[in-house]
Design an enzyme around this catalytic site. Sequence first.
Site, short mmCIF file in Angstrom:
data_model
loop_
_atom_site.label_atom_id
_atom_site.label_comp_id
_atom_site.label_asym_id
_atom_site.label_seq_id
_atom_site.Cartn_x
_atom_site.Cartn_y
_atom_site.Cartn_z
N GLY C 71 6.76 -16.96 -23.98
CA GLY C 71 8.14 -17.01 -24.28
C GLY C 71 8.39 -16.46 -25.50
O GLY C 71 9.53 -15.66 -25.74
N THR C 72 7.87 -16.68 -26.75
CA THR C 72 7.99 -16.21 -28.04
C THR C 72 8.02 -14.71 -28.00
O THR C 72 9.01 -14.05 -28.63
CB THR C 72 6.97 -16.55 -28.99
OG1 THR C 72 7.20 -18.22 -29.10
CG2 THR C 72 7.32 -16.18 -30.43
N ASN C 151 15.74 -26.43 -25.23
CA ASN C 151 14.26 -27.33 -25.12
C ASN C 151 14.39 -28.86 -25.71
O ASN C 151 13.42 -29.38 -25.46
CB ASN C 151 13.24 -26.53 -25.81
CG ASN C 151 13.78 -25.93 -27.12
OD1 ASN C 151 14.86 -25.61 -27.38
ND2 ASN C 151 12.77 -26.18 -28.31
N GLN C 179 12.94 -23.10 -20.39
CA GLN C 179 12.93 -24.62 -20.11
C GLN C 179 13.37 -24.57 -18.54
O GLN C 179 13.23 -25.54 -18.13
CB GLN C 179 13.63 -25.28 -21.01
CG GLN C 179 12.95 -25.29 -22.42
CD GLN C 179 11.67 -26.40 -22.33
OE1 GLN C 179 11.47 -27.04 -21.36
NE2 GLN C 179 10.76 -26.23 -23.26
N SER C 199 8.53 -18.30 -19.61
CA SER C 199 7.10 -18.57 -20.17
C SER C 199 6.33 -19.36 -18.98
O SER C 199 6.53 -20.42 -18.70
CB SER C 199 7.16 -19.34 -21.49
OG SER C 199 5.92 -19.79 -21.95
N HIS C 201 3.61 -21.34 -19.19
CA HIS C 201 2.67 -22.57 -19.37
C HIS C 201 4.00 -23.69 -19.51
O HIS C 201 3.63 -24.87 -19.79
CB HIS C 201 2.17 -22.81 -21.01
CG HIS C 201 2.97 -22.59 -21.92
ND1 HIS C 201 3.19 -23.73 -22.75
CD2 HIS C 201 3.53 -21.72 -22.79
CE1 HIS C 201 3.89 -23.64 -23.84
NE2 HIS C 201 4.38 -22.57 -23.87
N THR C 237 -4.22 -4.29 -22.72
CA THR C 237 -4.84 -4.78 -21.61
C THR C 237 -4.15 -5.62 -21.12
O THR C 237 -3.81 -6.80 -21.82
CB THR C 237 -6.28 -4.84 -21.70
OG1 THR C 237 -6.91 -3.82 -22.13
CG2 THR C 237 -6.80 -5.19 -20.30
N CYS C 324 7.48 -27.92 -31.35
CA CYS C 324 7.61 -27.18 -32.69
C CYS C 324 8.14 -28.00 -33.71
O CYS C 324 7.36 -28.06 -34.74
CB CYS C 324 8.24 -25.62 -32.57
SG CYS C 324 8.41 -24.81 -34.05
C1 LIG Z 1 -11.59 0.38 -29.63
C2 LIG Z 1 -10.39 -0.41 -29.19
N1 LIG Z 1 -9.52 -0.94 -29.56
C3 LIG Z 1 -8.44 -1.60 -28.84
C4 LIG Z 1 -8.42 -1.83 -27.78
C5 LIG Z 1 -7.42 -2.67 -27.26
O1 LIG Z 1 -7.72 -4.20 -26.91
P1 LIG Z 1 -6.80 -4.98 -25.70
O2 LIG Z 1 -7.38 -4.18 -24.54
O3 LIG Z 1 -7.51 -6.20 -26.16
O4 LIG Z 1 -5.53 -4.71 -25.84
C6 LIG Z 1 -9.44 -1.40 -27.04
C7 LIG Z 1 -9.63 -1.57 -25.41
O5 LIG Z 1 -8.75 -1.20 -24.91
C8 LIG Z 1 -10.31 -0.63 -27.62
O6 LIG Z 1 -11.59 -0.25 -26.87
C1 LIG Z 2 13.43 -22.61 -25.06
C2 LIG Z 2 12.02 -22.13 -25.54
N1 LIG Z 2 11.93 -20.79 -25.81
C3 LIG Z 2 10.82 -20.33 -26.28
C4 LIG Z 2 9.76 -20.92 -26.41
C5 LIG Z 2 8.52 -20.18 -26.80
O1 LIG Z 2 7.66 -19.92 -25.83
P1 LIG Z 2 6.15 -19.86 -25.96
O2 LIG Z 2 5.78 -21.38 -26.17
O3 LIG Z 2 5.69 -19.43 -24.68
O4 LIG Z 2 5.81 -18.89 -26.96
C6 LIG Z 2 9.53 -22.33 -26.02
C7 LIG Z 2 8.37 -23.09 -26.28
O5 LIG Z 2 7.72 -23.09 -27.06
C8 LIG Z 2 10.97 -22.74 -25.59
O6 LIG Z 2 11.32 -24.19 -25.46
#
Ligand SMILES: Cc1ncc(COP(=O)(O)O)c(C=O)c1O
Ligand SMILES: Cc1ncc(COP(=O)(O)O)c(C=O)c1O
Lengths: 185, 185, 422, 422
Positions: C71-72, C151, C179, C199, C201, C237, C324
């Site tokens: 969410g953030t 929230n 929420q 979000s 979770h 990724t 939070c």
């Molecule tokens: C050297 C390198 N840096 C950064 C990344 C990016 O990481 P992520 O896939 O966790 O976003 C990768 C792989 O995709 C990588 O091989």
């Molecule tokens: C209304 C609202 N917005 C945003 C967030 C942030 O989402 P996240 O916890 O997935 O970063 C929350 C919860 O923390 C929330 O309750």
Amino acid sequence: MSKELYTDKVMDHFMNPRNVGEIPDADGVGQVGNPVCGDVMRIYLKIDGGRIQDVKFKTFGCGAAIATSSIITEMVKGMTVGDALEVSNRHVADALGGLPPRKMHCSNLAADALLAAVNDYRVKHGLSQIGEPAGHGAHQHEHDAADADDAEAGRPPCTLRVDGKCVDPQAGGVPARKARIAGGG
Amino acid sequence: MSKELYTDKVMDHFMNPRNVGEIPDADGVGQVGNPVCGDVMRIYLKIDGGRIQDVKFKTFGCGAAIATSSIITEMVKGMTVGDALEVSNRHVADALGGLPPRKMHCSNLAADALLAAVNDYRVKHGLSQIGEPAGHGAHQHEHDAADADDAEAGRPPCTLRVDGKCVDPQAGGVPARKARIAGGG
Amino acid sequence: MRRVYLDHAATTPVREEVARAMLNFMVEDFGNPSSVHSWGRVAHEAMEQSRANVARLLGCRPTEVVFTSGGTEGDNLAIMGVAFARKDSHNHIIVSQIEHHAVLHTCEYLEGHGFEVTYLPVDGDGLVDPDDVRRAITPRTSLVSVMHGNNEVGTVEPIAEIGRITREAGVYLHTDAVQSAGKIPINVQEMNVDLMTVSAHKMYGPKGAGALYIRRGTRLQPLQHGGGHERKMRAGTENVPGIVGLGVAAALAYDELDEIPRGMTVLRDRLIAGLLSIPRSRLNGHPSRRLPHNANVSFGDIEGESVLLALDMVGVAASTGSACTSSALTPSHVLVAMGLSHQEAQASVRMTLGRVTTAEDVDYVLSRMGPIVRRLRAMSPLAEGSLAPREAETAASGAHLQHAADLDKPGCDCSGDKGVRR
Amino acid sequence: MRRVYLDHAATTPVREEVARAMLNFMVEDFGNPSSVHSWGRVAHEAMEQSRANVARLLGCRPTEVVFTSGGTEGDNLAIMGVAFARKDSHNHIIVSQIEHHAVLHTCEYLEGHGFEVTYLPVDGDGLVDPDDVRRAITPRTSLVSVMHGNNEVGTVEPIAEIGRITREAGVYLHTDAVQSAGKIPINVQEMNVDLMTVSAHKMYGPKGAGALYIRRGTRLQPLQHGGGHERKMRAGTENVPGIVGLGVAAALAYDELDEIPRGMTVLRDRLIAGLLSIPRSRLNGHPSRRLPHNANVSFGDIEGESVLLALDMVGVAASTGSACTSSALTPSHVLVAMGLSHQEAQASVRMTLGRVTTAEDVDYVLSRMGPIVRRLRAMSPLAEGSLAPREAETAASGAHLQHAADLDKPGCDCSGDKGVRR
Ligand SMILES: Cc1ncc(COP(=O)(O)O)c(C=O)c1O
Ligand SMILES: Cc1ncc(COP(=O)(O)O)c(C=O)c1O
Ligand code: FES
Ligand code: FES
């Protein structure tokens, strides 16, 4: 102790606080608001022959505030007023087996309220008010270990501080908002 | 068919391409580089009485490039030169049961190479060169459905395009780098 | 000891069905969706299936769903994305004062980068007045962001009405539905929104996954640069197991939207009634325009953390304000915006129900709550009958005021002093 | 059909031990680490345990580890974080030409925002010359970023040596250790780096989790605003299961750092030798300063996607360049920087081994590779003996050149045309 956790001693004093209450004919009453969070503590002293014969407290605050309030009353009961003022927030925290770094500021409440109560007593007895209690200035700047490094590096914004900012009033670290709440407490 | 997947027909032509090879005494030979990706296709034509008697190809390119090369040779074999030039990249893709939107540009390779081979033949026979093959201009702008909306909204950078940019040479959508590779192919 | 989790607004357990699906995409079908081989194709197909599920929950097209890390990130991407994409012609943003910190702190950041932000007030129930939105819009406004369900206090905002105003004005509307998603119906068409954050979770999916709805044609600048994932809106990724989990959670939430919340509302009302039977308590948030799982009550003269700690000792999980702000020193900005005094705000307790909450759970909590409040009130210097201190006695705290001017503007106090784990 | 996954540089399966630990923090101990109650405390403790594990792998203090959503976010946070934090006094950044797109495209973004970027060349083996770093540093340089192990060709860069230079010059050094972490020893102290990016899914942990090492005292501006999580460096509810998974993966990687890579190197060399026995093939990347799992070979006259597709038909997963560029139209920027012609670059195949790869797997792949290369060469117009086309015949493509000037600078071509799932 993990630095994030309350000790069993804190929890004991939180769940079973000692000396809660009021002393209707107290010789000194002090109430302070915590400049960091706005929480409030009041201390009642019964003083006889320069010695604290009885002490009671009331606290509106977090678990640490209640526990430090409770333990400081245990500590100073029976002490001379002079010795009682030597009890610093650090002593209080130590007596509780430590406080999490982020809760160190809560222990100021107890030391400050005690000072306020003693000053109330002194004013009533025509004595001058006393400033900060011993150790207050020196010990209140209770940041965690990270701060030493922060200082080296010129206080970068990315490192951990107590709540991300200095909480020592001497260092100018008290949010005005908070202080105002406290003052109005 | 999921828009991300090759059809079985594509895979069949990729694994078992028809008419791979060369015609040593070809009447027309055309080689083009795909301006989008730099892949290369060459087509050999044997033409008799205005009709394509034989056709072979060689392709350096992706699976779609190989499959479209293979199927276009099947399609135009026996056609008159005029009819062959009516075969557009869209016809080729349709004959394969469709191509993923992102691979539509690969089908240009086949249509372009055919045109180049016909022009080679025409030059040899003292005829003028022909421009774009039929349907090339109209059909090559093969973006996916999202593009219609993009246009409405004034081409925002956030919506899906073929490879994030227009691939139609008429619309100025060919990366210079790619075109250079292709030209040098 | 009985354990009762009443903090579902902070986070929810991952449902078994969701966890099982995720496990498969961690251990078996673990491919990178960008890969062209069969492992990659399987992962890619699963991701697109999830996108379709999320689209169904939100009422949009799959191509309008961008997966995020939560969410953030969704809130940040929506607000900074629009702000920076349109900054040459528009430098004004409108939000409510009761948004989540993910919105508010993003706005504060933007204020430091040449943007102007209007923070709309709310009424005593936490409602934004759509007319305030209308009045705040200027020719330089690029975006309005008003959350769907709050929230902390659970108030549900009149988004569709605000959306009619933003549509008319040609301004984008973002809503944070973190929420509300899965708890009350959401539909981006009916709500007239251009961007919506959810979000996983918060609806029985995994932490670290979320989605942002971006209406087709909406211009956004990405936050994170790299590979061209998610239509170049979100490099990196893809978190396939997380996305799969979000998709399953979204599908289940959609299918159960009729049943679950109904029973939940009944339980919630039982909880609220019980809490309000404690003297000097008040309900925070709108009495009827309210999320079905949210109870938020303030108790006079006592402080939040101590209530949470005491509840924790009897196995009950609750929070003050949001997860939070429950670890923050500052009183809830939401409650303050609603006009509560600082101490009323500090004394609020939020309890949020979940799918598995039972009437017994609620009754257990109610049986514990009364004694806790009484015990803490007996300790409070603010409670009635306590001897009032004289003016002079507050001098020690007053002395600190003189240092206040040196201060930096205080940032988010999350993870601040008040929150401590014992 | 035998299935052989030789694309571990793209992503790895999650280990059983890792998945099991994660499952617990999804279904049972699902709390939000910001919550003050017992559910929250358990989650928080687990997160801190993971932080300690990651710190041990990197050779730093736990307080210097910030959890991210993956390698891309880590790279973005390191580079934009330092760039924006120091922008008033420093506007110059130095990176190598063979960085991952997460670094390069972040730099391109910064170039559009007032920063200057120097892209250092590499030699034919893919090595950066530390002297080039020294020469490129100016008084306005804030950051140097050179990756540790390259994701495409496996070359391991002389980071410690570069670090001595940046230390002397008072410039921050970031290294992307996404590919090297868990495969060769890494230690931020010995490598003299100030920032280091790692990603869980490249070392048998989950997608969607990663970490950035930030040397204490390093100034950074966060990317994402909201709650004060991760010492205010990364707002958002922490992905506890992902973080736990990263922690377990890091602990296992650290403990096994002596055993696994040794056997892997033997297998890799067997694979490389077999591939090089195919005529007109060449090894890409450094012959000895090389990640233990990486084989990258170019085959003359044939094109990458067609090789991958043919390998896929016999159950083998490989890639051209990175997972990302394997779905791009542009030839690998890494291979081009190393001096390969565009067609050599287009004809590269990367095979990356994993913990469970066996000698039989390698032999199976080698038995299939020769026939595939022969078949595709027989089809190629570029192969020897093919009739050369005349100049005029390339006119059709030359005609397109005239439109080139209208173009935007092409962005990342990931998920572009070349990548298609069948
Ligand atoms: C050297 C390198 N840096 C950064 C990344 C990016 O990481 P992520 O896939 O966790 O976003 C990768 C792989 O995709 C990588 O091989
Ligand atoms: C209304 C609202 N917005 C945003 C967030 C942030 O989402 P996240 O916890 O997935 O970063 C929350 C919860 O923390 C929330 O309750
Ligand atoms: S937080 Fe206020 S005294 Fe502890
Ligand atoms: S990608 Fe080049 S023709 Fe298909």
